[in-house]
Scaffold this motif. Structure first.
Motif: not given
Length: 119
Positions: A21-25, A95-102
């Motif tokens: 929300k903080a980045v995309l809205e 596909f995004l494996q944890k841990p990931f960067e936002y």
């Protein structure tokens, strides 16, 4: 990015939704979240443009929901098996494996949105 585009987050924790929300809205996208356990998914008429699914929280059936078959998806999980899951549906999946960067998640969403608008 144009107004009216929607990202749906299927996750039990709100961190991902809050960051998106903080980045995309501010860029004109709407971000909503549903808890996988609540099973309160939007109707197919309110189809999102991208679905972000936390595989560790969502039941396996959520990956293959009929109404999202053509919706681009970002699948997040501790262990992701792209080759097995890719054959199960028609959607464009990342596909995004944890841990990931936002930042990586945001790039994936933006890429899927751009492809959807172009196609």
């Amino acid at each position: 990015m144009s107004n009216g585009l929607r990202v749906l987050v299927v996750d039990e924790v709100s961190d991902t939704e809050e960051v998106l929300k903080a980045v995309l809205e501010p860029r004109g996208l709407r971000v909503d979240r549903v808890r996988a356990a609540a099973r309160s998914f939007p109707s197919p008429t309110d189809e999102p443009d991208v679905v972000v699914i936390d595989l560790d929280d969502a039941p396996a059936g959520d990956l293959h929901r009929e109404e999202w078959r053509k919706v681009p998806q970002v699948i997040i999980g501790a262990v992701c098996r792209p080759q097995a899951d890719k054959a199960a549906g028609d959607a464009d999946r990342q596909f995004l494996q944890k841990p990931f960067e936002y930042a990586e998640l945001v790039r994936m969403i933006e890429s899927l949105i751009d492809r959807r608008r172009a196609g």
